[in-house]
Design an enzyme around this catalytic site. Sequence first.
Site, short mmCIF file in Angstrom:
data_model
loop_
_atom_site.label_atom_id
_atom_site.label_comp_id
_atom_site.label_asym_id
_atom_site.label_seq_id
_atom_site.Cartn_x
_atom_site.Cartn_y
_atom_site.Cartn_z
N ASP A 53 0.82 -1.21 0.00
CA ASP A 53 0.00 0.00 0.00
C ASP A 53 0.86 1.27 0.00
OD1 ASP A 53 -2.45 1.28 -0.07
OD2 ASP A 53 -2.62 1.40 2.12
N ARG B 203 -0.13 7.68 -2.80
CA ARG B 203 0.32 8.79 -1.94
C ARG B 203 1.79 9.10 -2.17
NH1 ARG B 203 -1.34 6.22 3.38
NH2 ARG B 203 -1.67 4.45 1.97
N HIS C 191 2.48 3.37 -9.03
CA HIS C 191 2.30 1.93 -9.29
C HIS C 191 3.48 1.38 -10.08
CE1 HIS C 191 -1.61 2.20 -7.58
NE2 HIS C 191 -2.16 2.87 -8.55
N TRP D 138 -11.71 -2.25 -8.12
CA TRP D 138 -12.43 -1.96 -9.38
C TRP D 138 -13.17 -0.64 -9.28
CZ3 TRP D 138 -11.07 -4.65 -13.46
CH2 TRP D 138 -10.76 -6.00 -13.37
N LEU E 28 10.86 -20.67 -4.28
CA LEU E 28 9.90 -19.71 -3.69
C LEU E 28 8.57 -19.87 -4.40
CD1 LEU E 28 9.34 -17.09 -1.94
CD2 LEU E 28 9.93 -15.78 -3.99
C1 IPE Z 1 -5.40 -2.72 -0.24
O1 IPE Z 1 -5.11 -1.38 -0.37
C2 IPE Z 1 -5.31 -3.40 -1.57
C3 IPE Z 1 -3.99 -3.51 -2.14
C4 IPE Z 1 -2.87 -3.11 -1.60
C5 IPE Z 1 -3.91 -4.15 -3.41
P1 IPE Z 1 -6.25 -0.28 -0.51
O2 IPE Z 1 -5.56 1.02 -0.65
O3 IPE Z 1 -7.18 -0.65 -1.61
O4 IPE Z 1 -7.02 -0.42 0.88
P2 IPE Z 1 -7.86 0.65 1.71
O5 IPE Z 1 -8.88 1.23 0.75
O6 IPE Z 1 -6.91 1.67 2.20
O7 IPE Z 1 -8.47 -0.15 2.83
C1 IPE Z 2 -1.58 0.16 -3.41
O1 IPE Z 2 -1.37 1.52 -3.43
C2 IPE Z 2 -1.75 -0.43 -4.78
C3 IPE Z 2 -3.13 -0.80 -5.11
C4 IPE Z 2 -4.14 -0.76 -4.31
C5 IPE Z 2 -3.36 -1.28 -6.46
P1 IPE Z 2 -2.57 2.55 -3.45
O2 IPE Z 2 -2.94 2.82 -4.87
O3 IPE Z 2 -3.68 2.10 -2.58
O4 IPE Z 2 -1.88 3.83 -2.83
P2 IPE Z 2 -2.49 4.81 -1.76
O5 IPE Z 2 -2.89 3.99 -0.58
O6 IPE Z 2 -3.65 5.49 -2.41
O7 IPE Z 2 -1.37 5.74 -1.44
MG MG Z 3 -4.13 2.35 -0.61
#
Ligand code: IPE
Ligand code: IPE
Ligand code: MG
Length: 245
Positions: free
Chosen positions: A20, A24, A37, A69, A131
């Site tokens: 995550d 940001r 990403h 999605w 792995l």
């Molecule tokens: C969880 O992150 C999903 C992935 C890292 C793929 P999100 O950014 O979607 O989760 P929330 O919305 O903060 O709970």
């Molecule tokens: C995690 O990073 C990747 C996915 C959920 C695909 P985020 O896209 O959720 O990044 P933040 O949490 O908005 O910073």
């Molecule tokens: Mg996130």
Amino acid sequence: MQSTFNHENETKTHVAMIMDGNGRWAQSRGMLRIEGHRRGMETVRKMVEAAPELGVGTLTLYAFSSDNWKRPAAEVEALMRLFQLYLKREVKKCIENGVRLSVVGRRDRFPQRLQRAMERAEEASRHCQRLHLRIAADYSARDMILRAAQRVASDESLSRELFARHLSGEPHDGEPTPDVDLLVRTGGEKRLSDFLLWECAYAELFFTPKMWPEFEKSDFKQAIDDFRHRERRFGEVPVAHANAA
Ligand code: IPE
Ligand code: IPE
Ligand code: MG
């Protein structure tokens, strides 16, 4: 390979990671979320490289949740393109390094081309044993539990072990995927976001404020070192205390 760093002969650990903070990380630098990403994909490569040396036998990475999605179409499309690119670029290297790749989650909502690339990657790396890299994509733990329950609804002889196999969607004749030992979440949030709810029943949790694109091999090592100092009790009393009042 550095000897002090090498845990390859120890009992293999299952680490799950909620990757995550990509968006940001990018936005705080004036970049588009998509750039976060893209940089996050580099981190994936580093973690896959580091995992076997750290004694990790299974690495499950949360790449795309079923709730993701709901994001803007352009971000979702960019993520699909990156996924396709990752499979194209990395599978050969995975095989050379003994990495078996599996995709867990729903397949049917992905573009056909991506579904085919997933199948090819799984097939080509099936024999690898160093792995097991599991990529969770269109993944929802609650949906996985629900679907496994539907498949086995009338089977009263069902055990936890067998149910876990139904959950992972893997063939029942191979080695079962072990429960998660350590769950790492980057990006500062302290929640599970519908990831591996059953498999994390006794997982140790490690949360870090670092955003995924800035998470390094040394951070992974720190999480593992921290994990190895924890006392896992699984509901029991520690042996040393068993006879004490
Ligand atoms: C969880 O992150 C999903 C992935 C890292 C793929 P999100 O950014 O979607 O989760 P929330 O919305 O903060 O709970
Ligand atoms: C995690 O990073 C990747 C996915 C959920 C695909 P985020 O896209 O959720 O990044 P933040 O949490 O908005 O910073
Ligand atoms: Mg996130």
